[in-house]
Design a protein around this motif. Structure first.
Motif, short mmCIF file in Angstrom:
data_model
loop_
_atom_site.label_atom_id
_atom_site.label_comp_id
_atom_site.label_asym_id
_atom_site.label_seq_id
_atom_site.Cartn_x
_atom_site.Cartn_y
_atom_site.Cartn_z
N THR A 350 -25.15 18.73 39.08
CA THR A 350 -25.15 19.52 40.52
C THR A 350 -25.82 20.93 40.51
O THR A 350 -26.75 21.41 41.30
CB THR A 350 -23.64 19.86 40.97
N ASN A 351 -25.57 21.60 39.44
CA ASN A 351 -26.15 22.76 39.18
C ASN A 351 -27.83 22.69 39.17
O ASN A 351 -28.47 23.62 39.65
CB ASN A 351 -25.92 23.48 37.82
N ARG A 352 -28.34 21.66 38.57
CA ARG A 352 -29.82 21.12 38.49
C ARG A 352 -30.26 21.04 39.92
O ARG A 352 -31.34 21.89 40.36
CB ARG A 352 -29.88 20.33 37.66
N LEU A 353 -29.52 20.11 40.63
CA LEU A 353 -29.94 19.85 41.99
C LEU A 353 -29.88 21.24 42.87
O LEU A 353 -30.80 21.29 43.73
CB LEU A 353 -29.24 18.96 42.81
N ALA A 354 -28.88 22.11 42.76
CA ALA A 354 -28.77 23.49 43.37
C ALA A 354 -29.52 24.55 42.89
O ALA A 354 -29.11 25.63 43.59
CB ALA A 354 -27.35 23.63 43.67
N GLY A 355 -30.09 24.33 41.96
CA GLY A 355 -30.97 25.27 41.45
C GLY A 355 -32.23 25.88 42.07
O GLY A 355 -32.49 27.14 42.12
N GLY A 356 -32.73 25.11 42.79
CA GLY A 356 -33.83 25.40 43.60
C GLY A 356 -33.34 26.13 45.05
O GLY A 356 -32.12 26.63 45.16
N GLU A 357 -34.51 26.33 45.81
CA GLU A 357 -34.18 27.16 47.15
C GLU A 357 -33.62 26.04 48.05
O GLU A 357 -33.90 24.92 48.32
CB GLU A 357 -35.52 27.56 47.69
N LEU A 358 -32.47 26.39 48.75
CA LEU A 358 -31.81 25.51 49.62
C LEU A 358 -31.79 25.91 51.06
O LEU A 358 -31.56 27.30 51.30
CB LEU A 358 -30.12 25.52 49.23
N ASP A 359 -31.82 25.00 52.03
CA ASP A 359 -31.73 25.54 53.25
C ASP A 359 -30.43 25.38 53.96
O ASP A 359 -29.46 24.84 53.02
CB ASP A 359 -32.73 24.42 54.34
N GLY A 360 -30.06 25.68 55.11
CA GLY A 360 -28.74 25.88 55.64
C GLY A 360 -28.02 24.63 55.63
O GLY A 360 -26.96 24.57 55.27
N GLY A 361 -28.67 23.19 55.73
CA GLY A 361 -27.99 22.09 55.93
C GLY A 361 -27.68 21.73 54.30
O GLY A 361 -26.52 21.06 54.34
N ALA A 362 -28.54 22.03 53.56
CA ALA A 362 -28.25 21.44 52.13
C ALA A 362 -27.10 22.42 51.71
O ALA A 362 -26.08 21.66 50.96
CB ALA A 362 -29.49 21.74 51.24
N ILE A 363 -27.02 23.67 52.03
CA ILE A 363 -25.78 24.19 51.79
C ILE A 363 -24.56 23.71 52.18
O ILE A 363 -23.30 23.71 51.42
CB ILE A 363 -26.04 25.89 51.94
N GLU A 397 -19.52 29.27 45.02
CA GLU A 397 -19.31 28.80 46.67
C GLU A 397 -19.15 30.11 47.73
O GLU A 397 -19.89 30.00 48.65
CB GLU A 397 -17.67 28.11 46.61
N ASP A 398 -18.54 31.12 47.40
CA ASP A 398 -18.55 32.43 48.22
C ASP A 398 -20.19 32.74 48.39
O ASP A 398 -20.61 33.15 49.24
CB ASP A 398 -17.80 33.60 47.61
N GLN A 399 -20.93 32.68 47.16
CA GLN A 399 -22.26 33.42 47.29
C GLN A 399 -23.03 32.35 48.11
O GLN A 399 -23.89 32.85 48.87
CB GLN A 399 -22.92 33.23 45.96
N TYR A 404 -25.88 30.89 53.19
CA TYR A 404 -25.83 30.39 54.46
C TYR A 404 -25.87 31.30 55.68
O TYR A 404 -26.60 31.16 56.48
CB TYR A 404 -24.85 29.34 54.39
N LEU A 405 -24.94 32.03 55.41
CA LEU A 405 -24.83 32.98 56.80
C LEU A 405 -26.00 33.95 56.89
O LEU A 405 -26.45 34.27 57.98
CB LEU A 405 -23.52 34.04 56.58
N ASP A 406 -26.69 34.21 55.73
CA ASP A 406 -27.73 35.19 55.94
C ASP A 406 -29.08 34.31 56.41
O ASP A 406 -29.75 34.86 57.06
CB ASP A 406 -28.29 35.57 54.42
#
Length: 771
Positions: A350-363, A397-399, A404-406
């Protein structure tokens, strides 16, 4: 006995006490009527608890006393045993003097034992090759029949273990100084090392296929594997103890202990410590990591498939619990081992998958899956969230929520800026008529596009099952809507000023103002729909805040709609400026100006009624009527003259005409209430001097914010009053209203508070020229 403080802790005890008192004393009156009963009840409970504590303390003292007595008796027994052992030792020593040739007998006995051991060793030495060949065949058969699981690991390991033990003893008997013997034995036993290595390779091959064996209901093979590991682990522990004992013997030999020195030089085995259990756990780690990695590569190439991970992990661990774990000893806690390995492998991927730039839907998909994963592990497997360490996303998660909000703030603002650029350009240029909705009203396209954007984001957040994030999203959207509202108000205000000043303004502003108002009202309706539909699905903790945010959204768009209708009212009323400035003047007395007002309203009314939302149309009509009524009152401040008969007849005629026109468009009662302020002026114009004081305070009860300056102006401009009468009336009114304050009047605002030429709190802005 465990006390309440020990089981709950100080803070929990205090909280428990407060909660209990809250249940007993729920109402303020309970302090009067129930306090004594509660005090007696608590005192009785305290008495019972104290009695129980005394009993328990007494029992503890008795147990301690019994333990001490037992310790004393144990000490006496140890002393007696020590004395008896000393007697036995002395008897053994004395017995040696009774036996003749004791030393010779002892040596003969030792020779006999050595002979027996040598004979046994020779027999095993002679059979070694035959046993080795047998084990070789057994291993080959096991390798050949692995797919059929037709082999016995225990028998194979037992035979090989005996060969290893014999080899170790043989190498120990040969002695370190006998090089020829060592070389001969090494050549003889060299093939055994290769056989052991081949067996271990087969053993770990079996361990690597535990899942397949379990699927085929061959749990007996798994049990055999674990028995082998347990035997080797026991041998490892024994070897480590022997090494510790040898080290201790060497240390004691340095101190001159000859007996220990002799034991240290006795033949010993030199067995290699194998750590089979550690290797098994390492193999499980490798197996699980490869299995999860393979699943991610095949099924979770992006975030669309990450929800499948939960079902895969739950199914895998369920299989472990049902088919694999029963074959393991309880001491292995093997299910917990598998849980940890699977979870850590999932975390790593999961960390590897989430290591790149994420769009809002992915987050949002990721955040939703994290919650579903923890819930499924607890619900389906009984694994608490605290056991899943490290946490998924490693506490990010909070980050991610903030990211996502930003991201949403940036994207929505960008979309709204582009939308506003297009919408305001269309509004200002007005090249074509506004769009017409299915209901036949003018509309812009902004509301549809805007709420398509917002609904997409809301849907994504709702699917992520994060109510707080949904509230935060609407709070961010409201900030953007506030900027949007300000921009619309500035645009429509600027266009309205151009229209009023007749600065070669482009035609169609009225139509577009209606369209903007209608579109804003559609936004209000869509926000209300979201508030009711989505708000009802949230828990109480977030329902109130979400509805509050949507209510603020509705207020923002309602402000835009009111700004649009206010601009329409300004434009329409600007066309009546020549009429409203002529009230109570000579032209007003000689011309029927109310017809001009009504005809102006009728000219606009054709488009307004057909193309404007009914709710906004009624608001506009009410606004126009209120402005007109205020214009009649504000006109008192002009240089005019009131004639008792002519003025009242004219006012009655015009208010009747206006009431007739507006009652067909808005609520008749609202028309009556609005025009009543004109009737107040009319009554004060025709009121007799003797009755004026009473009538004024009758109006004052109904309209507390009725300005005294207005009354003074009306009196000063009546043609039937001389200055003395006017001063007398005004003076008495001032004396009576001397105690009125702005703070008290401000709480009861009516239309009189909206007058332009008089203070909204009743004081005069200017002193009358007649005083």
């Amino acid at each position: 006995m465990t006390t309440l403080e020990e089981s709950l802790g100080d803070k929990d005890v205090k909280q428990y006490a407060v909660q209990r008192l809250a249940k007993l004393l729920r109402h303020p009156d309970d302090l009067i009527y129930k306090a004594d009963d509660v005090r007696r009840k608590l005192a009785q409970e305290k008495f019972l608890i104290d009695a129980q504590l005394n009993t328990d303390v007494r029992r503890q003292f008795d147990d301690v006393q019994e333990g001490l007595e037992l310790l004393y008796s144990t000490k006496e027994q140890i002393t007696r045993v020590k004395t008896d052992m000393q007697k036995v030792d002395q008897l053994c020593h004395d017995a040696q003097s009774y036996l003749t040739n004791f030393d010779r007998i002892q040596k003969i006995s030792m020779v006999n034992r050595n002979f027996v051991r040598t004979d046994e060793f020779y027999r095993q030495f002679s059979e070694f090759h035959e046993q080795y060949t047998s084990v070789r065949h057994m291993l080959t058969d096991a390798q050949t029949n692995f797919d059929q699981a037709d082999f016995n690991l225990l028998r194979l390991h037992y035979s090989l273990y005996k060969l290893e033990d014999f080899r170790n003893r043989a190498m120990g008997f040969s002695g370190a100084s006998d090089a020829d013997s060592q070389q001969t034995l090494s050549q003889m036993f060299g093939s055994l090392d290769a056989l052991v290595a081949e067996f271990e390779e087969f053993l770990w091959h079996v361990a690597s296929n535990m899942f397949e064996l379990a699927l085929r209901n061959r749990t007996n093979i798994i049990v055999q594997l674990l028995k082998v590991i347990e035997v080797e682990e026991a041998a490892d522990r024994l070897q480590e103890k022997e090494r510790e004992g040898a080290g201790l013997a060497r240390r004691q030999s340095l101190l001159g202990n000859a007996k220990v020195l002799a034991q240290a030089h006795a033949p010993k085995t030199d067995r290699k410590v194998k750590h089979y259990k550690q290797k098994l756990l390492g193999l499980i780690h490798k197996f699980v990591s490869e299995r999860i990695n393979e699943f991610f590569e095949q099924e979770v190439q992006d975030f669309e498939g990450i929800s499948e991970v939960t079902g895969f992990v739950v199914d895998e661990l369920t299989f472990v619990s049902d088919a694999v774990a029963p074959g393991f000893p309880v001491s292995y806690y093997i299910f917990d081992v598998y849980v940890e390995e699977y979870h850590q492998a999932v975390v790593a991927n999961t960390n590897r998958l989430a290591g790149g730039e994420l769009d809002g839907g992915a987050i949002l998909v990721l955040l939703r899956w994290v919650r579903e994963y923890g819930s499924a592990m607890r619900r389906d497997l009984g694994i608490p969230r605290e056991q899943l360490k490290p946490a998924l996303l490693e506490g990010r998660e909070d980050q991610l929520v903030q990211e996502y909000l930003d991201l949403v703030r940036s994207k929505v603002r960008e979309w709204v800026v582009n939308l506003m650029r297009s919408e305001t350009s269309t509004f200002v240029n007005r090249q074509d008529a506004p769009h017409i909705s299915d209901a036949g009203t003018y509309v812009l396209e902004g509301s549809v596009i805007l709420f398509e954007i917002i609904n997409q984001q809301i849907t994504l957040v709702v699917e992520s099952q994060r109510a707080k994030l949904l509230c935060d999203l609407m709070a961010e959207c409201n900030k953007i809507f506030q900027d949007m509202s300000k921009q619309w108000k500035d645009v429509i205000g600027a266009e309205k000023q151009k229209q009023i000043k007749d600065e070669n303004v482009i035609e169609g502003l009225v139509d577009y103002a209606m369209a903007l108002g209608n579109d804003s009202l559609r936004c209000v309706e869509q926000a209300e729909t979201i508030r009711e539909e989505i708000g009802s699905t949230l828990g109480r903790a977030h329902q109130e805040r979400f509805r509050s945010e949507l209510s603020q959204t509705m207020d923002i768009f309602m402000d835009i709609a009111e700004a649009a209708t206010g601009a329409l009212a300004d434009i329409i009323f600007n066309d009546l400026q020549s009429v409203t400035t002529a009230f109570y003047t000579a032209d007003w007395y000689h011309e029927d100006m109310v017809q001009l007002v009504i005809e102006t309203f009728v000219d606009y009314d054709v488009d307004l009624r057909d193309r404007m939302d009914p709710y906004l149309y009624e608001r506009l009509m009410q606004d126009l009527l209120s402005r007109l009524a205020l214009a009649y009152v504000d006109a008192v401040s002009f240089k005019v003259r009131f004639y008792k008969t002519r003025t009242t007849e004219r006012l009655k005629h015009e208010t009747a005409q206006l009431a007739k026109y507006f009652r067909t468009r808005i609520d008749p009662e609202a028309v009556t209430r609005t025009l009543d302020i004109v009737n107040v002026v009319l009554s004060m114009i025709e009121s007799a001097p003797a009755m004026f004081f009473l009538e004024f305070f009758s109006f004052k009860k109904q309209y507390p914010d009725l300005p005294l300056a207005l009354v003074e102006d009306i009196l000063s401009k009546r043609d039937d009053l001389d200055k003395a009468q006017m001063r007398s009336i005004v003076e008495s009114l001032r004396q009576k209203t001397k105690g009125d304050t702005g703070s008290s009047l401000a709480k009861q605002r009516t239309l009189f508070s909206k007058l332009t030429h008089y203070s909204p709190l009743g004081g005069a802005q200017k002193s009358s020229s007649y005083l």
